[in-house]
Scaffold this motif. Structure first.
Motif, PDB file in Angstrom:
ATOM      1  N   ARG A  66     -22.297 -15.913  23.964  1.00  7.01           N
ATOM      2  CA  ARG A  66     -22.190 -16.558  22.452  1.00  7.01           C
ATOM      3  C   ARG A  66     -20.793 -15.848  21.974  1.00  7.01           C
ATOM      4  O   ARG A  66     -20.224 -15.229  22.371  1.00  7.01           O
ATOM      5  N   ALA A  67     -20.420 -16.733  20.996  1.00  3.37           N
ATOM      6  CA  ALA A  67     -18.904 -16.646  20.439  1.00  3.37           C
ATOM      7  C   ALA A  67     -19.117 -15.073  19.792  1.00  3.37           C
ATOM      8  O   ALA A  67     -18.226 -14.434  19.845  1.00  3.37           O
ATOM      9  N   ALA A  68     -20.229 -14.914  19.084  1.00  4.76           N
ATOM     10  CA  ALA A  68     -20.521 -13.649  18.555  1.00  4.76           C
ATOM     11  C   ALA A  68     -20.354 -12.352  19.512  1.00  4.76           C
ATOM     12  O   ALA A  68     -19.655 -11.101  19.279  1.00  4.76           O
ATOM     13  N   GLU A  69     -20.783 -12.601  20.626  1.00  2.57           N
ATOM     14  CA  GLU A  69     -20.518 -11.405  21.640  1.00  2.57           C
ATOM     15  C   GLU A  69     -19.315 -11.474  21.938  1.00  2.57           C
ATOM     16  O   GLU A  69     -18.786 -10.134  22.062  1.00  2.57           O
ATOM     17  N   ILE A  70     -18.399 -12.383  22.232  1.00  2.00           N
ATOM     18  CA  ILE A  70     -16.956 -12.052  22.694  1.00  2.00           C
ATOM     19  C   ILE A  70     -16.345 -11.525  21.565  1.00  2.00           C
ATOM     20  O   ILE A  70     -15.449 -10.217  21.608  1.00  2.00           O
ATOM     21  N   GLU A  71     -16.523 -11.986  20.323  1.00  2.00           N
ATOM     22  CA  GLU A  71     -15.840 -11.146  19.009  1.00  2.00           C
ATOM     23  C   GLU A  71     -16.383  -9.826  18.953  1.00  2.00           C
ATOM     24  O   GLU A  71     -15.456  -8.715  18.682  1.00  2.00           O
ATOM     25  N   GLU A  72     -17.575  -9.414  19.117  1.00  2.00           N
ATOM     26  CA  GLU A  72     -17.945  -7.837  19.266  1.00  2.00           C
ATOM     27  C   GLU A  72     -17.161  -7.114  20.104  1.00  2.00           C
ATOM     28  O   GLU A  72     -16.792  -5.928  19.939  1.00  2.00           O
ATOM     29  N   PRO A 114     -10.159  -3.313  16.318  1.00  2.00           N
ATOM     30  CA  PRO A 114     -10.943  -3.078  15.043  1.00  2.00           C
ATOM     31  C   PRO A 114     -10.430  -3.731  13.727  1.00  2.00           C
ATOM     32  O   PRO A 114     -11.212  -4.347  13.005  1.00  2.00           O
ATOM     33  N   GLU A 115      -9.347  -3.953  13.597  1.00  2.00           N
ATOM     34  CA  GLU A 115      -8.405  -4.551  12.337  1.00  2.00           C
ATOM     35  C   GLU A 115      -7.938  -5.833  12.638  1.00  2.00           C
ATOM     36  O   GLU A 115      -7.463  -6.393  12.070  1.00  2.00           O
ATOM     37  N   ALA A 116      -7.990  -6.537  13.753  1.00  2.00           N
ATOM     38  CA  ALA A 116      -7.538  -7.739  14.319  1.00  2.00           C
ATOM     39  C   ALA A 116      -8.176  -8.920  13.519  1.00  2.00           C
ATOM     40  O   ALA A 116      -9.313  -8.786  13.133  1.00  2.00           O
ATOM     41  N   LYS A 117      -7.409  -9.891  13.321  1.00  2.00           N
ATOM     42  CA  LYS A 117      -7.877 -11.194  12.798  1.00  2.00           C
ATOM     43  C   LYS A 117      -8.419 -11.908  14.133  1.00  2.00           C
ATOM     44  O   LYS A 117      -7.498 -12.188  15.099  1.00  2.00           O
ATOM     45  N   ILE A 118      -9.696 -12.094  14.309  1.00  2.00           N
ATOM     46  CA  ILE A 118     -10.292 -12.755  15.582  1.00  2.00           C
ATOM     47  C   ILE A 118     -11.049 -13.996  15.324  1.00  2.00           C
ATOM     48  O   ILE A 118     -11.728 -14.002  14.260  1.00  2.00           O
ATOM     49  N   THR A 119     -10.646 -15.016  15.849  1.00  2.00           N
ATOM     50  CA  THR A 119     -11.099 -16.680  15.655  1.00  2.00           C
ATOM     51  C   THR A 119     -11.688 -16.851  17.273  1.00  2.00           C
ATOM     52  O   THR A 119     -10.560 -17.022  18.089  1.00  2.00           O
ATOM     53  N   ILE A 120     -13.036 -17.115  17.127  1.00  2.00           N
ATOM     54  CA  ILE A 120     -13.503 -17.605  18.530  1.00  2.00           C
ATOM     55  C   ILE A 120     -14.157 -19.204  18.224  1.00  2.00           C
ATOM     56  O   ILE A 120     -14.739 -19.246  17.356  1.00  2.00           O
ATOM     57  N   THR A 121     -13.755 -20.042  19.223  1.00  2.00           N
ATOM     58  CA  THR A 121     -14.109 -21.333  19.005  1.00  2.00           C
ATOM     59  C   THR A 121     -14.553 -21.842  20.389  1.00  2.00           C
ATOM     60  O   THR A 121     -14.131 -21.498  21.413  1.00  2.00           O
ATOM     61  N   ASP A 122     -15.803 -22.228  20.273  1.00  2.00           N
ATOM     62  CA  ASP A 122     -16.567 -22.951  21.584  1.00  2.00           C
ATOM     63  C   ASP A 122     -16.163 -24.450  21.639  1.00  2.00           C
ATOM     64  O   ASP A 122     -16.463 -25.305  20.916  1.00  2.00           O
ATOM     65  N   LEU A 123     -15.226 -24.526  22.580  1.00  2.00           N
ATOM     66  CA  LEU A 123     -14.494 -25.838  22.782  1.00  2.00           C
ATOM     67  C   LEU A 123     -15.421 -26.757  23.167  1.00  2.00           C
ATOM     68  O   LEU A 123     -15.258 -27.866  22.785  1.00  2.00           O
ATOM     69  N   ALA A 124     -16.333 -26.636  24.221  1.00  2.00           N
ATOM     70  CA  ALA A 124     -17.253 -27.831  24.666  1.00  2.00           C
ATOM     71  C   ALA A 124     -18.533 -27.627  24.323  1.00  2.00           C
ATOM     72  O   ALA A 124     -19.466 -28.647  24.488  1.00  2.00           O
ATOM     73  N   GLY A 125     -18.899 -26.714  23.296  1.00  2.00           N
ATOM     74  CA  GLY A 125     -20.315 -26.748  22.874  1.00  2.00           C
ATOM     75  C   GLY A 125     -21.209 -26.171  23.903  1.00  2.00           C
ATOM     76  O   GLY A 125     -22.537 -26.195  23.620  1.00  2.00           O
ATOM     77  N   ASP A 126     -20.649 -25.739  25.007  1.00  2.00           N
ATOM     78  CA  ASP A 126     -21.713 -25.149  25.995  1.00  2.00           C
ATOM     79  C   ASP A 126     -21.988 -23.801  26.169  1.00  2.00           C
ATOM     80  O   ASP A 126     -22.551 -23.281  27.165  1.00  2.00           O
ATOM     81  N   GLY A 127     -21.134 -22.952  25.301  1.00  2.00           N
ATOM     82  CA  GLY A 127     -21.220 -21.566  25.654  1.00  2.00           C
ATOM     83  C   GLY A 127     -20.492 -20.890  26.678  1.00  2.00           C
ATOM     84  O   GLY A 127     -20.646 -20.022  27.221  1.00  2.00           O
ATOM     85  N   ASN A 128     -19.503 -21.745  27.498  1.00  2.00           N
ATOM     86  CA  ASN A 128     -18.807 -21.550  28.530  1.00  2.00           C
ATOM     87  C   ASN A 128     -17.436 -21.629  28.618  1.00  2.00           C
ATOM     88  O   ASN A 128     -16.626 -20.976  29.063  1.00  2.00           O
ATOM     89  N   HIS A 129     -16.936 -22.453  27.361  1.00  2.00           N
ATOM     90  CA  HIS A 129     -15.414 -22.802  27.435  1.00  2.00           C
ATOM     91  C   HIS A 129     -14.895 -22.433  26.014  1.00  2.00           C
ATOM     92  O   HIS A 129     -15.429 -22.996  24.936  1.00  2.00           O
TER      93      HIS A 129
END
Length: 80
Positions: free
Chosen positions: A4-10, A17-32
């Motif tokens: 999940r995107a939250a796991e990647i961000e974690e 810890p101080e980074a600006k992090i943006t995670i986007t699920d490109l295909a909506g499949d949890g793989n890309h």
């Protein structure tokens, strides 16, 4: 099992810890996913060095066919 995107961000947050992090699920499949990581620690480092630091923070989740994270489009930079 897909990540999940939250796991990647974690995972990234542990190393940046101080980074600006943006995670986007490109295909909506949890793989890309796409990730943008903006962190002061990247200042003075080239893109390869920045991206290696991000991949290291993922702790093997992208390793070969057995990795939980299939594809990650990565953008890294230091803040302006």
């Amino acid at each position: 099992m897909p990540m999940r995107a939250a796991e990647i961000e974690e995972l990234l947050r542990e190393s940046f810890p101080e980074a600006k992090i943006t995670i986007t699920d490109l295909a909506g499949d949890g793989n890309h996913y796409a990730a943008e990581v903006i962190d002061a620690s990247f200042k003075g480092k080239n893109r390869v060095q920045q991206q290696r630091a991000v991949y290291a923070a993922l702790k093997g989740k992208m390793d070969g066919n057995h990795g939980e994270l299939h594809a990650l489009a990565l953008t890294t930079k230091a803040p302006d």
